[in-house]
Design an enzyme around this catalytic site. Structure first.
Site, mmCIF file in Angstrom:
data_model
loop_
_atom_site.group_PDB
_atom_site.id
_atom_site.type_symbol
_atom_site.label_atom_id
_atom_site.label_comp_id
_atom_site.label_asym_id
_atom_site.label_seq_id
_atom_site.Cartn_x
_atom_site.Cartn_y
_atom_site.Cartn_z
ATOM 1 N N ARG A 196 -11.608 -5.744 -11.683
ATOM 2 C CA ARG A 196 -11.984 -4.485 -11.020
ATOM 3 C C ARG A 196 -13.510 -4.289 -11.074
ATOM 4 N NH1 ARG A 196 -8.429 -1.365 -7.842
ATOM 5 N NH2 ARG A 196 -9.539 0.506 -8.510
ATOM 6 N N ASN A 234 -13.663 -3.601 2.802
ATOM 7 C CA ASN A 234 -14.302 -3.786 1.498
ATOM 8 C C ASN A 234 -13.863 -5.079 0.803
ATOM 9 O OD1 ASN A 234 -11.799 -2.989 0.686
ATOM 10 N ND2 ASN A 234 -12.454 -1.200 -0.472
ATOM 11 N N ARG A 236 -18.161 -6.235 -3.741
ATOM 12 C CA ARG A 236 -18.358 -5.229 -2.686
ATOM 13 C C ARG A 236 -19.829 -4.828 -2.581
ATOM 14 N NH1 ARG A 236 -13.000 -1.952 -4.647
ATOM 15 N NH2 ARG A 236 -11.490 -2.838 -3.190
ATOM 16 N N HIS A 246 -9.015 -6.737 -2.739
ATOM 17 C CA HIS A 246 -8.097 -5.833 -3.436
ATOM 18 C C HIS A 246 -7.860 -6.393 -4.826
ATOM 19 C CE1 HIS A 246 -4.497 -3.504 -4.459
ATOM 20 N NE2 HIS A 246 -4.055 -4.645 -4.973
ATOM 21 N N GLU A 286 2.732 -5.918 -8.248
ATOM 22 C CA GLU A 286 2.078 -6.581 -7.111
ATOM 23 C C GLU A 286 2.208 -8.100 -7.193
ATOM 24 O OE1 GLU A 286 -1.194 -3.037 -6.255
ATOM 25 O OE2 GLU A 286 -1.920 -5.000 -6.909
ATOM 26 N N TYR A 295 0.813 -1.215 0.000
ATOM 27 C CA TYR A 295 0.000 0.000 0.000
ATOM 28 C C TYR A 295 0.850 1.270 0.000
ATOM 29 C CZ TYR A 295 -4.495 -2.399 0.611
ATOM 30 O OH TYR A 295 -5.641 -3.143 0.413
HETATM 31 P P1 IDP Z 1 -9.104 0.035 -4.346
HETATM 32 O O1 IDP Z 1 -8.896 -1.029 -3.302
HETATM 33 O O2 IDP Z 1 -10.489 -0.007 -4.907
HETATM 34 O O3 IDP Z 1 -8.038 0.050 -5.411
HETATM 35 P P2 IDP Z 1 -7.795 2.403 -3.254
HETATM 36 O O4 IDP Z 1 -8.233 3.820 -3.489
HETATM 37 O O5 IDP Z 1 -6.551 1.940 -3.938
HETATM 38 O O6 IDP Z 1 -9.032 1.452 -3.592
HETATM 39 O O7 IDP Z 1 -7.620 2.253 -1.680
HETATM 40 C C1 IDP Z 1 -7.015 1.100 -1.147
HETATM 41 C C2 IDP Z 1 -7.820 0.622 0.021
HETATM 42 O O8 IDP Z 1 -7.723 1.579 1.054
HETATM 43 C C3 IDP Z 1 -9.305 0.458 -0.247
HETATM 44 O O9 IDP Z 1 -9.638 -0.797 -0.812
HETATM 45 C C4 IDP Z 1 -9.886 0.618 1.130
HETATM 46 O O10 IDP Z 1 -9.851 -0.612 1.854
HETATM 47 C C5 IDP Z 1 -8.938 1.600 1.785
HETATM 48 N N1 IDP Z 1 -9.480 2.956 1.746
HETATM 49 C C6 IDP Z 1 -9.583 3.750 0.661
HETATM 50 N N2 IDP Z 1 -10.144 4.942 0.987
HETATM 51 C C7 IDP Z 1 -10.396 4.879 2.309
HETATM 52 C C8 IDP Z 1 -10.979 5.792 3.262
HETATM 53 O O11 IDP Z 1 -11.372 6.908 2.931
HETATM 54 N N3 IDP Z 1 -11.059 5.359 4.554
HETATM 55 C C9 IDP Z 1 -10.633 4.131 4.951
HETATM 56 N N4 IDP Z 1 -10.089 3.241 4.102
HETATM 57 C C10 IDP Z 1 -9.971 3.613 2.806
HETATM 58 MG MG MG Z 2 -6.017 0.482 -5.292
#
Ligand code: IDP
Ligand code: MG
Length: 153
Positions: free
Chosen positions: A86, A113, A103, A116, A127, A50
């Site tokens: 995705r 959620n 989700r 990933h 990755e 991350y």
């Molecule tokens: P993604 O998993 O859909 O690619 P990203 O924006 O890359 O989304 O964010 C990575 C992960 O970080 C998300 O899957 C989620 O679990 C967490 N995350 C993203 N935004 C937030 C937030 O505003 N609050 C808490 N956790 C978040």
């Molecule tokens: Mg992401």
């Protein structure tokens, strides 16, 4: 175009006994499973995975969460696998995720959620290298491919 990509069924998916149902969605779609393992992630791997989110306010919580229990790492292959997965997973914020997506069906909170997935060819390659050794990724033929994959793909 044939792509390879990484999926993580995060600790919430494992704890909620959803691993089989989520994996089934990718399999049923026709994607080929080329790597699979259960991993108890350490802090170092979580922070590398991350790294792009290091400056975000939710970064510490995210690392805490992803290291809180074992997760399932999947490597999947298929035509346009990155976009297909995705969209199968749905929007990052579960309340914006369409019903029928992972989700949209199984999650409520962005911090929990469930899944990933790599978001592009470069991140997919990086990755996969982070989570799997080369000898943990397997190339093999499937009889069903002639029904799933267009000739030449
Ligand atoms: P993604 O998993 O859909 O690619 P990203 O924006 O890359 O989304 O964010 C990575 C992960 O970080 C998300 O899957 C989620 O679990 C967490 N995350 C993203 N935004 C937030 C937030 O505003 N609050 C808490 N956790 C978040
Ligand atoms: Mg992401």
């Amino acid at each position: 175009m044939t792509e390879r990509t990484l999926v993580l069924i995060k600790p919430d998916g494992v704890q909620r006994l959803l691993v089989g149902r989520i994996l089934a969605r990718y399999e049923e779609r026709g994607l080929k499973l080329i790597g699979l393992k259960l991993v108890q992630v350490d802090r170092q791997l979580a922070e590398r995975h991350y790294a792009v989110h290091r400056e975000k306010p939710f970064f510490d919580g995210l690392v805490e969460f992803i290291t809180s229990g074992p997760l399932v790492a999947l490597a999947l292959e298929g035509p346009n696998a990155i976009a297909v997965i995705r969209s199968t997973n749905g929007a990052t914020r579960p309340w914006e995720a369409a019903p029928g997506t992972v989700r949209g069906d199984f999650a409520l909170e962005v911090a929990q959620n469930i899944v990933h997935a790599s978001d592009g060819p470069d991140t997919a390659e990086a990755e996969l290298a982070l989570w799997f050794r080369p000898d943990e990724l397997h190339s093999y033929e499937r009889e069903i491919d002639r029904w799933v994959v267009a000739p030449g793909d």
